[in-house]
Design a protein around this motif. Structure first.
Motif, PDB file in Angstrom:
ATOM      1  N   GLU A  81       5.018  11.439   1.887  1.00 21.21           N
ATOM      2  CA  GLU A  81       3.914  10.809   1.160  1.00 21.21           C
ATOM      3  C   GLU A  81       3.435   9.523   1.844  1.00 21.21           C
ATOM      4  O   GLU A  81       2.273   9.149   1.755  1.00 21.21           O
ATOM      5  N   THR A  82       4.374   8.869   2.505  1.00 18.34           N
ATOM      6  CA  THR A  82       3.993   7.607   3.142  1.00 18.34           C
ATOM      7  C   THR A  82       3.091   7.835   4.345  1.00 18.34           C
ATOM      8  O   THR A  82       2.179   7.057   4.600  1.00 18.34           O
ATOM      9  N   CYS A  83       3.373   8.929   5.063  1.00 17.03           N
ATOM     10  CA  CYS A  83       2.643   9.015   6.319  1.00 17.03           C
ATOM     11  C   CYS A  83       1.783  10.255   6.478  1.00 17.03           C
ATOM     12  O   CYS A  83       0.929  10.292   7.350  1.00 17.03           O
ATOM     13  N   ARG A 113      -8.613   3.708   9.462  1.00 20.93           N
ATOM     14  CA  ARG A 113      -8.010   3.202  10.692  1.00 20.93           C
ATOM     15  C   ARG A 113      -8.537   3.950  11.902  1.00 20.93           C
ATOM     16  O   ARG A 113      -8.712   3.365  12.969  1.00 20.93           O
ATOM     17  N   ILE A 127      -3.924   7.041   0.984  1.00 14.99           N
ATOM     18  CA  ILE A 127      -3.307   7.026   2.314  1.00 14.99           C
ATOM     19  C   ILE A 127      -4.172   7.785   3.301  1.00 14.99           C
ATOM     20  O   ILE A 127      -4.383   7.347   4.435  1.00 14.99           O
ATOM     21  N   GLN A 128      -4.712   8.888   2.835  1.00 15.78           N
ATOM     22  CA  GLN A 128      -5.588   9.642   3.739  1.00 15.78           C
ATOM     23  C   GLN A 128      -6.812   8.820   4.088  1.00 15.78           C
ATOM     24  O   GLN A 128      -7.268   8.805   5.232  1.00 15.78           O
ATOM     25  N   TRP A 166      -5.907   6.462   6.694  1.00 11.18           N
ATOM     26  CA  TRP A 166      -5.921   7.096   8.017  1.00 11.18           C
ATOM     27  C   TRP A 166      -7.346   7.127   8.564  1.00 11.18           C
ATOM     28  O   TRP A 166      -7.596   6.783   9.709  1.00 11.18           O
ATOM     29  N   GLN A 210       3.700   1.332   8.115  1.00  9.95           N
ATOM     30  CA  GLN A 210       3.899   2.762   7.861  1.00  9.95           C
ATOM     31  C   GLN A 210       5.008   3.315   8.752  1.00  9.95           C
ATOM     32  O   GLN A 210       5.929   3.988   8.285  1.00  9.95           O
ATOM     33  N   PRO A 269      -0.088   5.522  13.465  1.00 10.00           N
ATOM     34  CA  PRO A 269       0.270   4.969  12.161  1.00 10.00           C
ATOM     35  C   PRO A 269       0.202   3.443  12.190  1.00 10.00           C
ATOM     36  O   PRO A 269       0.280   2.838  13.262  1.00 10.00           O
ATOM     37  N   SER A 270       0.088   2.851  11.030  1.00 10.19           N
ATOM     38  CA  SER A 270       0.104   1.384  10.997  1.00 10.19           C
ATOM     39  C   SER A 270       1.545   0.917  11.176  1.00 10.19           C
ATOM     40  O   SER A 270       2.488   1.685  10.975  1.00 10.19           O
ATOM     41  N   GLY A 288       0.816  -1.215   0.000  1.00  8.59           N
ATOM     42  CA  GLY A 288       0.000   0.000   0.000  1.00  8.59           C
ATOM     43  C   GLY A 288       0.841   1.252   0.000  1.00  8.59           C
ATOM     44  O   GLY A 288       0.405   2.320  -0.438  1.00  8.59           O
ATOM     45  N   PHE A 289       2.066   1.105   0.486  1.00  2.42           N
ATOM     46  CA  PHE A 289       2.899   2.310   0.632  1.00  2.42           C
ATOM     47  C   PHE A 289       3.863   2.414  -0.553  1.00  2.42           C
ATOM     48  O   PHE A 289       5.079   2.454  -0.372  1.00  2.42           O
ATOM     49  N   VAL A 290       3.279   2.445  -1.722  1.00  8.73           N
ATOM     50  CA  VAL A 290       4.118   2.470  -2.933  1.00  8.73           C
ATOM     51  C   VAL A 290       4.958   3.726  -3.016  1.00  8.73           C
ATOM     52  O   VAL A 290       5.969   3.769  -3.719  1.00  8.73           O
ATOM     53  N   THR A 291       4.540   4.731  -2.270  1.00 10.39           N
ATOM     54  CA  THR A 291       5.289   5.983  -2.322  1.00 10.39           C
ATOM     55  C   THR A 291       6.612   5.882  -1.590  1.00 10.39           C
ATOM     56  O   THR A 291       7.468   6.748  -1.713  1.00 10.39           O
ATOM     57  N   VAL A 301      -2.548   8.221  -4.713  1.00 10.67           N
ATOM     58  CA  VAL A 301      -1.953   7.489  -3.581  1.00 10.67           C
ATOM     59  C   VAL A 301      -2.157   8.254  -2.285  1.00 10.67           C
ATOM     60  O   VAL A 301      -2.539   7.703  -1.257  1.00 10.67           O
ATOM     61  N   GLN A 302      -1.932   9.587  -2.378  1.00 16.21           N
ATOM     62  CA  GLN A 302      -2.118  10.403  -1.170  1.00 16.21           C
ATOM     63  C   GLN A 302      -3.537  10.293  -0.655  1.00 16.21           C
ATOM     64  O   GLN A 302      -3.783  10.190   0.555  1.00 16.21           O
ATOM     65  N   VAL A 357      -4.756  16.163   0.001  1.00 13.60           N
ATOM     66  CA  VAL A 357      -3.539  16.135  -0.828  1.00 13.60           C
ATOM     67  C   VAL A 357      -2.547  17.165  -0.323  1.00 13.60           C
ATOM     68  O   VAL A 357      -2.899  18.095   0.398  1.00 13.60           O
ATOM     69  N   ASP A 394      -0.980  12.958   6.525  1.00 14.70           N
ATOM     70  CA  ASP A 394      -2.443  12.931   6.435  1.00 14.70           C
ATOM     71  C   ASP A 394      -2.872  14.381   6.246  1.00 14.70           C
ATOM     72  O   ASP A 394      -3.107  15.109   7.196  1.00 14.70           O
ATOM     73  N   GLU A 451      -1.297  11.940  -6.386  1.00 13.18           N
ATOM     74  CA  GLU A 451      -2.470  12.440  -5.683  1.00 13.18           C
ATOM     75  C   GLU A 451      -3.393  11.298  -5.259  1.00 13.18           C
ATOM     76  O   GLU A 451      -3.910  11.274  -4.144  1.00 13.18           O
TER      77      GLU A 451
END
Lengths: 1287, 77
Positions: A513-515, B21, B14-15, B18, A555, A551-552, A53-56, B10-11, A522, A517, B8
């Motif tokens: 980008e990975t973490c 979760r 990820i959001q 969050w 992550q 965070p997971s 999931g964390f391709v970034t 992916v972001q 964006v 929020d 974007e």
């Protein structure tokens, strides 16, 4: 709620919140470890499952995550194999072996053996395959990382740590395999059977079997294989040095949380160094090259000499070093030295632990109060940070204390004591016993208990606040992470962009980008930092959101590893990225990296909390059980020079577990119970909680039913012991307390004054807290401790009362005093205990002990009667001067009384302790040897109306048979021996003459042999009964008066108030009455109660008021009953010939009594027992009572022989010896008895004629003119009786 | 243009992660609260039941005693 109703999320959540507001009172003080029936632990660790999931993120680290996931799975599998080995119990011992080749069923035996062992052997095969696989995998990883190109790259902390975990796993598996000889035995049993049956037919299976047995049989096989494989890899030592260094660094900066992680680090250092040191590589040289820091490792090894390896297996990591090729003791000055390790001494740690505990607990209490009193949706960032830090500090403290305990335990296991070091340790003590039971001093045991209590206590407190903590933790972590990623990384990003450091920029961007929020979903593309430009003048402001989530795990790993790659300073000589980042940013990143290390632990708070407090391994002893080989060897234990014959005495006892005396949890629990230390008493449930830990471990980690069963069995045994010992102790304590309170204060002072040792009041102990425990959690059961103790103490109380009565039954009637004392002390003890325990009613208990529930008369009444009948009446003589009966000191008149001996009982059942028993028996011995008013009072209290009635009734029956039997018989016999006529001689004869006359007349009676040996005793017994009845009534009256006085205020009977001049009595009286109106029972009940209650209270009141007032008398009834026994005509004789009265004729009883009085008035010589001594006043009482009851008192007083002698002697005052009798002495005796007789008559008449009026009675008397002497001599021949009274 | 768009997306994911979760966390917290409640409810009930049991035991023993008092050895049925 109907099932179909839909509940909205918000409603559901608010429903949950409302739960908080329900009051759930639980009044018991919390002195046990965290009690929980339901445990909920959410585990969000995905083991990198979500890495894609964390391709970034940087691709390399995603790959690495894959490797990690695989390695973690291997580690887990390794753990399973370790558990399998550790918990292996020998099977082959239980399997029968064919004794010879001819045995007919041997095929069957072998078949069964194979069948039974095959699944077990399969596990071993899997184990062998696993270790092969794991070693290969490990070598592969090492080879990959040691590649020259790769060496230049940086290896992440997580990676190194995982390699370290592998090293640790190999060490553990190897040691377990070496230790478990039962595994090898079982396998060879299987192999023998399999070979016989030819199960393994194909060559491959045979080969495998051969390999397995070689693998199992070769010591250190895993270790050596690992080493062998590693040595083939060039530069492996540098990688291992990195692993060792990271372990050292993490150990020193406390980058670990649980004790097992800490110990793992130490083991990695030891085993790692051992693996590195080889032909090719010398660790000492590495040290010189500064690739290793041996001095630092030396210190660590010294501080932690012994670390737990697995379960109860320990290892000294320094031993690995010692076994290595280039070991040089000079390099290891501390570890090679003989100074004791600080690990071995708990006492040095204790003050610090205490201080930390108090500090932390107070901080927590303050915080907890704050949370409960002020409600907040969520705290500020600072508050959350503070709370999260508080939580982390708590976990770290718990972990530290747990480490201290387990490390001490480990050290002790590896350093068992022996009979030289510990005098209490017997020579033949078992190995495990020497490692546990005898290996701790008293002080150490207390310290252990204290630390365990601190751990368990704090665990409860922290678990209670878990929701608060986790909330703050998640918010804090989220805030820190987002602030860092979104704000903190802006500057380095701007710098990197501006300076065109693309690698750094891409890493930072990846991190973000990975973490991140972002507030609007964006990244802010217009952020000037992204373009390397300066912020506008007003600053570039944007909002960083807040959430309640962390965070997971993946992550967090990605972020941390990427950041680490930025700051790593050792990447094989290549230029590091570090140099391109400004110092201040480096510090910030480093700091973040350091803080975030603990986040995983904090996010799984409840799991971490449990791991930090896990003391389960204090119970496991598979290693020691393995050593005993399933049996206990009993050698000759007679103390002598052992010789060959002693060998015959060696016996084997089957032993599958150790007794509880060697088990740590019980040793600690029992220590508190044994020492009865008040400050430790409240901790007593904490050591028992170790069983909970062990059982949980057996269920969740070991997953072995038999281990759980063994824990359970031990708990069953221990808990029974615990309750037994505790209740015994509590009962003893309260008994002592009661007896100390009851003990006479002046006696205590006197004892102190003469220096006699008397124990002070028992030391106050904190049993109350224990007694309030109504739900103790043990192995998932909830135990009502209070109930169990109540049951036992009820029984003890009953036993105690029973024993008190048995003691009374074992002694004579004087013991009634002690009985009452014992009952009072028991009553007080019962009262003290009833405050905490729901004991049975004391009176019903007493009645039960007294066997008085079913039967109308209790044991006490029966024994009192028994004693009266068989001991008191025959053996005691009464003396009015002392108002006491005393035991006749000479010959015993009756048969020796046989009494059952009281059973032997511990002190707790009597007065509580030995000194108290001594004090009380000294006191009560003062009451032995006589029966006086005190005894009668006590008897009244103990017997009650019913008992007194029955005793008297029975006594009257005895007296009846006495009167109508022996006495009547004697009277008849003696009457015939009496002179027919015995006149009162004239005064002219002079007193000697009168005496001689009577002596001659009464010679037959005087010579009568049975008079003093039997007759007088019969009279004495009769008299004793009469006096007994009289004194009993006196005592009873006094008791009743006391009752009345005590009842008076409740009946509106108030003492007359004192009145000053001018005050009116009536007014004062009224005021007093008004004041105490609330006390008056009858009016109050009439006002408030039902009609029936009012009636009952009225009747009770009436009974109380009138009990004494109508003048009922027991003694009067007794006398009247006695009178009815005197129905034989011989007592009164034939009617007088003169129609008026008999004067000189000896036909009435009083004449006989006069004769007997003459007999006992004769003075005895010095060596003889006097009549008073032998018969006391019972004799006189018997005679006088009979005379009065027969209505012969006046005649007796007028015509008595002795009285006549006295009268004559008073006139002539002569003194001479007549027939060997001193006249004067005789007269003195007569005078004394005369006074006594008249007193007795007076008392009797008082009772008998209480209803009559003297004057009235005179009117009914027929008056006769005085008789005139035939010679018409006017001189009277006898003295007027009233004159007699005057002289 | 496609690269930023992919970034974007992916972001956003990820959001969304969050958010998801956080939602799971809310449920977890609630379950935890229910567990805590059940545990304290359990303790409280055990306390009260122990008290009740004690009272019943006393009554039972009193009845035993009284029964023994009024009967002459035989038991009341």
């Amino acid at each position: 709620m109907a099932g179909t109703d839909r509940v909205s999320m918000n409603d559901a959540l608010s429903n949950v919140d409302v739960l908080d507001e329900l009051p759930l009172p639980d009044e018991q003080p919390c002195i046990e470890a965290q009690p929980c029936s339901v445990v909920y632990q959410a585990n969000f660790d995905t083991n990198f499952e979500d890495r894609n999931g964390f391709v970034t993120g940087i691709a390399k680290y995603i790959e690495e995550a894959t490797v990690h996931a695989n390695l973690n799975e291997l580690l887990e599998e390794g753990q399973e194999h370790a558990v399998m080995l550790y918990t292996w119990r020998c099977c082959s011992r239980a399997i029968p072996q064919p004794k010879s080749n001819e045995q007919p069923n041997r095929v069957e035996i072998y078949e069964k053996t194979v069948e039974v062992l095959a699944p077990e052997v399969n596990k071993l095969l899997n184990f062998m395959y696993f270790q092969r696989k794991a070693i290969e995998r490990f070598s592969k990883e090492v080879r990959r990382l040691c590649h020259t190109e790769k060496r230049k790259d940086f290896v992440s902390e997580a990676y190194l740590l995982t390699l370290g975990k592998f090293i640790n796993m190999f060490a553990v598996l190897d040691e377990l395999k070496n230790m478990k000889s039962s595994v090898k035995n079982d396998y060879s049993t299987y192999r023998r059977a399999a070979q016989f049956l030819k199960v393994m037919s194909d060559s491959q299976t045979l080969q495998e079997s051969q390999n397995l047995s070689m693998f199992l049989a070769t010591q250190n096989k895993i270790r050596d294989t690992v080493k062998e494989n590693l040595e083939k890899i060039t530069g492996y030592e540098e990688l291992l040095a990195d692993v060792v260094n990271i372990s050292v660094q993490m150990f020193e900066s406390k980058m670990y949380l649980t004790p097992s992680e800490k110990h793992m680090l130490v083991k990695v250092m030891g085993f790692g160094l051992f693996l590195m040191d080889s032909e090719l590589c010398n660790i000492n040289k590495l040290d010189q090259k500064k690739k290793l820091r041996i001095d630092r490792i030396d210190r660590i090894f010294k501080n932690l000499e012994v670390v737990p390896l697995f379960g109860d297996m320990q290892i000294a990591p320094f031993n690995y070093i010692k076994r290595s090729k280039h070991f040089d003791a000079n390099k290891w000055p501390l570890s090679s030295g003989t100074a004791p390790s600080p690990q071995a001494d708990l006492m040095v740690h204790l003050p610090q632990i205490r201080e930390d505990h108090v500090k932390y607990i107070s901080e927590l209490a303050r915080y907890s109060n704050e949370v409960t009193t002020t409600y907040k949706e969520c705290g500020t960032d600072d508050e959350n940070k503070e709370t999260a830090e508080l939580a982390l500090r708590g976990l770290q403290l718990l972990s530290e204390w747990t480490s201290v305990v387990t490390e001490l335990y480990s050290w002790k296991l590896l350093h068992p004591t022996d009979h030289h070091q510990n005098k209490e340790c017997p020579k033949e003590a078992e190995e495990y016993e020497r490692a546990t039971r005898y290996n701790y001093t008293e002080e150490e045991k207390f310290a252990l208990i204290e630390v365990i209590a601190m751990i368990k206590g704090l665990q409860v407190l922290m678990a209670r606040m878990e929701t608060v903590f986790t909330d703050a933790i998640r918010r804090n972590i989220y805030a820190e992470l987002q602030e860092f990623a979104q704000v903190g990384l802006r500057e380095p990003l701007r710098k990197a962009t501006k300076n065109k450091k693309d690698l750094i920029r891409s890493i930072i961007m990846s991190v973000r980008e990975t973490c991140a929020d972002w507030n609007r979903g964006v990244e802010h593309l217009q952020d000037p930092a992204l373009k390397g430009k300066k912020d506008p003048d007003g600053g570039y402001n944007f909002k960083v959101p807040r959430r309640n989530v962390g965070p997971s795990s993946t992550q967090l790993y990605m972020v941390r590893t990427m950041l680490e790659s930025l700051t790593a300073d050792k990447s094989g000589g290549k230029r590091t990225l570090r140099k391109d980042i400004d110092g201040q940013y480096l510090v910030a990143i480093d700091n973040f990296h350091k803080i975030s290390f603990y986040w995983n632990y904090l996010l799984s708070f409840s799991d971490s909390l449990q791991n930090c407090c896990d003391l389960s391994q204090l119970w496991y002893r598979e290693f020691y059980l393995e050593m005993t080989m399933g049996r206990k060897i009993n050698k000759c234990n007679v103390r002598h020079q052992h010789n060959d014959e002693c060998n015959d005495l060696i016996t084997m006892e089957k032993r599958i577990q150790f007794p509880i005396d060697m088990s740590m949890p019980w040793i600690l629990t029992d220590h508190i119970l044994k020492t009865k230390e008040p400050s430790m008493m409240e901790y007593v449930l904490y050591p028992l909680d170790l069983y909970n830990d062990s059982a949980l471990y057996a269920l969740t980690k070991f997953r072995k039913q038999f281990l759980y069963d063994e824990v359970e069995a031990e708990v069953n045994l221990c808990f029974d012991q615990f309750v037994y010992k505790l209740s015994e102790q509590i009962f003893g304590y309260y008994k002592q307390l009661a007896a100390s309170i009851f003990l006479d204060k002046r006696f205590r002072v006197e004892c102190a004054a003469i220096g006699a040792y008397l124990l002070p009041y028992p030391r106050a102990n904190r049993y109350e807290t224990l007694l309030k425990q109504r739900h103790v959690q043990l192995l998932g059961r909830s135990i009502d401790l209070n109930k169990l103790i109540t049951q036992r103490i009820n029984a003890d109380m009953q036993k105690s009362l029973d024993f008190a009565i048995s003691r009374f039954e074992a002694g004579d009637v004087t013991n009634v005093m002690e009985l009452e004392g014992l009952l009072e002390v028991n009553r007080l003890c019962h009262k003290l205990l009833s405050k905490w325990l729901a004991l049975d009613d004391f009176d019903s208990m007493y009645r039960e002990a007294n066997h008085n529930v079913l039967a109308p008369y209790g044991r006490v009444t029966l024994h009192v009667f028994w004693e009266l009948n068989f001991d008191f009446l025959p053996n005691y003589v009464y003396n009015a001067a002392t108002n006491r009966f005393v035991r006749y000191r000479g010959i015993s008149f009756a048969n020796q009384v046989h009494r059952d001996r009281a059973p032997q009982m511990s002190h707790a059942y009597t007065w509580g302790s030995k000194p108290l028993n001594l004090a009380y028996s000294t006191q009560y011995s003062q009451y032995n040897g006589f029966v006086g008013p005190q005894h009668f009072h006590t008897m009244c209290k103990l017997l009650g109306y019913q008992g007194i009635a029955v005793v008297m009734e029975e006594l009257l029956k005895i007296v009846k048979s006495l009167i109508q039997g022996n006495l009547l018989q004697f009277t008849k016999t003696l009457m015939s021996a009496m002179p027919k006529i015995c006149k009162l001689p004239r005064y002219d004869y002079g007193s000697p003459g009168v005496l001689a006359f009577y002596h001659a007349q009464l010679n037959d009676i005087l010579q009568y042999p049975d008079a003093k040996t039997e007759l007088f005793h019969n009279f004495r017994e009769f008299g004793n009964t009469i006096i007994f009845c009289l004194l009993m009534e006196q005592a009873l009256s006094q008791e009743e008066v006391c009752d009345l006085l005590q009842a008076a205020p409740f009946q509106n009977i108030l003492p007359r108030p004192y009145c000053k001049e001018g005050e009116k009595l009536e007014v004062k009286q009224k005021r007093l009455e008004a004041k105490y109106a609330a006390l008056q029972i009858v009016p109050n009940i009439e006002k408030l109660g039902t009609a029936k209650q009012a009636m009952i209270s009225k009747e009770g009141d009436l009974l109380t008021r009138e009990r004494l007032c109508c003048g009922l008398s027991i003694f009067e009834v007794v006398l009247n009953r006695l009178k009815s026994f005197l129905d034989d005509p011989v007592w009164v004789g034939p009617p007088p010939a003169n129609g008026v009265m008999n004067i000189d004729e000896c036909v009435e009883f009083h004449r006989l009594w006069s004769a007997l009085q003459f007999v006992y008035c004769v003075p005895v010589s010095e060596n003889e027992y006097t009549v008073e001594e032998m018969f006391g006043e019972g004799l006189n009482w018997a005679g006088c009572t009979m005379i009065v009851l027969l209505g012969q008192q006046r005649r007796f007083e007028a015509l008595d022989f002795c009285y006549h002698i006295l009268r004559v002697q008073r006139v002539d005052s002569k003194d001479e010896k007549v027939k060997g009798i001193g006249l004067k002495r005789m007269c003195d005796r007569i005078r004394r008895f005369q006074v006594l007789n008249s007193q007795i008559f007076a008392i009797l008449n008082k009772f008998l004629k209480s209803g009559e009026n003297d004057e009235l009675s005179v009117e009914h008397v027929r008056c006769f003119p005085p008789p005139i002497h035939p010679s018409l001599n006017p001189q009277q021949h006898y003295h007027a009786p009233e004159h007699l009274r005057q002289c | 243009m496609s690269a930023p768009k992919a970034g974007e997306a992916v972001q956003k994911q990820i959001q969304q992660d969050w958010l998801n979760r956080e939602y799971i966390e809310v449920i977890t917290i609630s379950i935890k609260k229910i567990t805590d409640f059940l545990n304290s409810f359990d303790l409280s009930c055990r306390s009260k039941l122990a008290g009740l049991n004690e009272k019943l035991t006393i009554l039972e023993r009193k009845i035993d005693y009284l029964e023994a008092c009024v009967t002459k050895g035989e038991t009341l049925t």
